[in-house]
Design a protein around this motif. Structure first.
Motif, PDB file in Angstrom:
ATOM      1  N   VAL A  83      51.695  25.687  57.686  1.00 32.11           N
ATOM      2  CA  VAL A  83      51.752  25.734  56.294  1.00 32.11           C
ATOM      3  C   VAL A  83      53.800  25.493  56.295  1.00 32.11           C
ATOM      4  CG1 VAL A  83      52.648  28.143  54.894  1.00 32.11           C
ATOM      5  CG2 VAL A  83      50.512  27.862  56.041  1.00 32.11           C
ATOM      6  N   GLN A  84      54.373  25.274  55.204  1.00 35.08           N
ATOM      7  CA  GLN A  84      55.251  23.936  55.298  1.00 35.08           C
ATOM      8  C   GLN A  84      55.899  24.778  53.317  1.00 35.08           C
ATOM      9  OE1 GLN A  84      53.981  19.709  54.754  1.00 35.08           O
ATOM     10  NE2 GLN A  84      53.291  20.180  56.172  1.00 35.08           N
ATOM     11  N   VAL A  85      57.511  23.509  54.480  1.00 41.80           N
ATOM     12  CA  VAL A  85      57.928  23.933  52.443  1.00 41.80           C
ATOM     13  C   VAL A  85      58.892  22.096  52.748  1.00 41.80           C
ATOM     14  CG1 VAL A  85      59.636  25.823  53.793  1.00 41.80           C
ATOM     15  CG2 VAL A  85      59.263  24.802  50.747  1.00 41.80           C
ATOM     16  N   HIS A  86      59.258  22.253  51.919  1.00 44.78           N
ATOM     17  CA  HIS A  86      60.029  20.523  51.764  1.00 44.78           C
ATOM     18  C   HIS A  86      61.082  21.159  51.527  1.00 44.78           C
ATOM     19  CE1 HIS A  86      56.660  19.040  53.933  1.00 44.78           C
ATOM     20  NE2 HIS A  86      56.354  18.904  52.122  1.00 44.78           N
ATOM     21  N   PRO A  87      62.954  20.494  52.226  1.00 44.75           N
ATOM     22  CA  PRO A  87      63.537  20.921  51.444  1.00 44.75           C
ATOM     23  C   PRO A  87      64.579  20.090  50.026  1.00 44.75           C
ATOM     24  CG  PRO A  87      63.776  19.303  53.144  1.00 44.75           C
ATOM     25  CD  PRO A  87      62.425  19.764  53.550  1.00 44.75           C
ATOM     26  N   GLU A 114      65.790  14.582  50.835  1.00 50.90           N
ATOM     27  CA  GLU A 114      64.631  15.586  49.704  1.00 50.90           C
ATOM     28  C   GLU A 114      63.474  14.753  49.786  1.00 50.90           C
ATOM     29  OE1 GLU A 114      65.488  17.382  46.161  1.00 50.90           O
ATOM     30  OE2 GLU A 114      64.024  16.202  45.051  1.00 50.90           O
ATOM     31  N   LYS A 115      62.348  15.613  50.037  1.00 48.98           N
ATOM     32  CA  LYS A 115      61.294  14.720  49.945  1.00 48.98           C
ATOM     33  C   LYS A 115      60.150  16.023  49.097  1.00 48.98           C
ATOM     34  CE  LYS A 115      57.160  15.556  52.810  1.00 48.98           C
ATOM     35  NZ  LYS A 115      56.339  14.582  53.840  1.00 48.98           N
ATOM     36  N   THR A 116      60.118  15.011  48.036  1.00 45.93           N
ATOM     37  CA  THR A 116      58.872  15.844  47.160  1.00 45.93           C
ATOM     38  C   THR A 116      57.707  14.978  47.121  1.00 45.93           C
ATOM     39  OG1 THR A 116      59.851  13.830  45.504  1.00 45.93           O
ATOM     40  CG2 THR A 116      60.803  15.949  45.165  1.00 45.93           C
ATOM     41  N   GLU A 117      57.134  15.017  47.141  1.00 44.19           N
ATOM     42  CA  GLU A 117      55.915  14.219  47.315  1.00 44.19           C
ATOM     43  C   GLU A 117      54.242  15.121  46.241  1.00 44.19           C
ATOM     44  OE1 GLU A 117      55.095  16.051  52.370  1.00 44.19           O
ATOM     45  OE2 GLU A 117      53.593  18.070  50.875  1.00 44.19           O
ATOM     46  N   LEU A 118      53.502  14.374  45.829  1.00 47.64           N
ATOM     47  CA  LEU A 118      51.857  13.835  45.355  1.00 47.64           C
ATOM     48  C   LEU A 118      50.804  13.998  46.754  1.00 47.64           C
ATOM     49  CD1 LEU A 118      50.721  13.672  42.578  1.00 47.64           C
ATOM     50  CD2 LEU A 118      50.874  11.188  43.374  1.00 47.64           C
ATOM     51  N   PRO A 238      55.013  26.433  48.676  1.00 50.56           N
ATOM     52  CA  PRO A 238      54.928  26.288  50.077  1.00 50.56           C
ATOM     53  C   PRO A 238      53.561  25.367  49.899  1.00 50.56           C
ATOM     54  CG  PRO A 238      54.972  28.441  49.050  1.00 50.56           C
ATOM     55  CD  PRO A 238      56.397  27.351  48.392  1.00 50.56           C
ATOM     56  N   HIS A 239      53.525  24.815  51.333  1.00 46.10           N
ATOM     57  CA  HIS A 239      51.845  24.995  50.638  1.00 46.10           C
ATOM     58  C   HIS A 239      51.176  23.688  52.193  1.00 46.10           C
ATOM     59  CE1 HIS A 239      54.608  21.126  50.956  1.00 46.10           C
ATOM     60  NE2 HIS A 239      53.367  20.458  51.255  1.00 46.10           N
ATOM     61  N   SER A 240      50.481  23.989  52.226  1.00 48.08           N
ATOM     62  CA  SER A 240      49.555  24.178  53.863  1.00 48.08           C
ATOM     63  C   SER A 240      48.090  23.063  53.192  1.00 48.08           C
ATOM     64  CB  SER A 240      48.563  24.619  54.603  1.00 48.08           C
ATOM     65  OG  SER A 240      48.193  24.781  55.647  1.00 48.08           O
TER      66      SER A 240
HETATM   67 ZN   LIG Z   1      54.220  18.401  52.449  1.00 47.82          ZN
END
Ligand SMILES: [Zn+2]
Length: 371
Positions: A83-87, A114-118, A238-240
């Motif tokens: 379970v994570q979150v990116h700044p 920054e990390k944004t992801e798809l 937040p996501h996993s």
């Molecule tokens: Zn991630």
């Protein structure tokens, strides 16, 4: 012109055994979690020559993050990733600077970006992404209480009722025991969640019963994607990822702040700073061939099975072959890429067309470079 690369492999323990073999160049008999296509220092992509052999050279020796601002991955998850979150940009820059100056002695950030992801699913894919509905979260926690004599989650439920999911997290981490984690699936069934969700909690129990952060998973929304569908996760959500195979496109960053479901270090204080309760995942129920262009994403993505896509000069572009061979056609040259290989074009490379003969992921930065 264009360079051809293969992915840099990561054998994290959550990977599928030989799950990426058809793209990685063979089986290893162990978990194959990710293949990285980009210049991130954590795994710069090896260059391959026209015969398809690695040359001993890598992409990072030719380009910097301004030229290649995106990192693309093939990902194969057998069990939940942390379970994570990116700044966001500000937090990553400040956090990384504090580490470099010695003010922060823990190694939390791996770069200042920054990390944004798809994530685009290449088969059925399950994830926890963003927060679960408020009432359902509260009902879930009540069900867990009913199955564990003496457990009191009232304070966490009050925070959630006020929309403060973030505030509930430390309370749930404090209340976490392997005994109450082992009731997650039963509690999920008790409040009427569908069998796929109950199944996801069975996996959490099987793999992470002793994990100190497992009790926060009831707060996360469950998401099932079919092949071609995608979810965009802005920094702060937040996501996993639970299980499946997909293509991931992100800014060129490896900044992951973990809250649970992991053997790696957890930094709850920084995760709480990184979480933004006002941001949400963008779930994109698209089909193969559709343009995937999430709001505020610095890239566009299209999975093509046949036909042609133009990749104009002026921005970073990468085409990753997934099935079959695809061609990259320039005015005066043409290259062919095999599954697992990618053609990389900087902003200064000329216009190109991708001709798909089998599935290919076409990814273009939306940040234009002055000629
Ligand atoms: Zn991630």
């Amino acid at each position: 012109m264009s360079l051809v690369v293969r992915g840099a492999i990561k054998d994290y323990d959550w990977g599928i055994v030989d799950g990426l073999a058809r793209w990685a160049g063979g089986a290893t008999g162990g978990p194959q979690a990710e293949l990285w296509y980009g210049i991130h220092p954590g795994g710069p992509s090896p260059l391959v020559d026209s015969q398809g052999h690695t040359t001993g050279d890598d992409l990072a020796r030719h380009f910097d993050v301004e030229s290649i601002p995106l990192l693309v991955k093939l990902l194969a998850a057998a069990k939940p990733l942390s379970v994570q979150v990116h700044p966001n940009k500000a937090l990553a820059a400040a956090g990384y600077a504090a580490q470099q100056s010695g003010e922060e002695l823990r190694r939390i950030y791996s770069d200042p970006f920054e990390k944004t992801e798809l994530l685009v699913a290449l088969q059925d894919f399950e994830a926890f992404a963003g927060w679960r509905d408020k009432d359902e979260s509260i009902a879930f926690l009540s069900a867990i209480e009913s199955l564990n004599a003496g457990l009191d989650l009232a304070a966490a439920k009050t925070e959630i009722a006020q929309g403060n999911f973030k505030g509930a997290l430390p309370l749930l981490i404090a209340a976490n025991t392997s005994a109450n984690v082992r009731t997650l699936a039963k509690a999920a069934a008790q409040i009427g969640l569908d069998p796929s969700q109950v199944g996801a909690y069975e996996i959490v129990m099987r793999e992470y019963a002793d994990d100190a952060g497992a009790l926060i998973t009831p707060l996360l929304a469950y998401l099932a994607l079919s092949k071609g569908e995608a979810v965009f996760l802005p920094a702060g959500v937040p996501h996993s990822y639970i299980r499946g195979i997909g293509v991931e496109v992100m800014t060129s960053s490896d900044n992951v702040v973990r809250l649970g479901l992991t053997s790696k270090p957890v930094f709850v204080d920084h995760a709480l700073k990184a979480i933004n309760d006002d941001l949400h995942p963008q779930v994109m129920r698209v089909h193969i061939g559709d343009l995937i262009w999430p709001v505020n994403a610095p890239f566009v993505v299209r999975l093509l099975e046949s036909g042609t896509e133009r990749m104009p000069t002026g921005a970073y572009r990468i085409a990753l072959a997934i099935e079959g061979k695809s061609s990259i056609v320039f005015e005066d040259a043409e290259i062919t890429i095999q599954p697992g290989r990618a053609a990389v074009m900087s902003a200064h490379d000329p216009d190109a067309d991708v001709e798909a003969h089998g599935l290919v992921a076409v990814i273009q930065s939306t940040i234009l470079t002055q000629a």
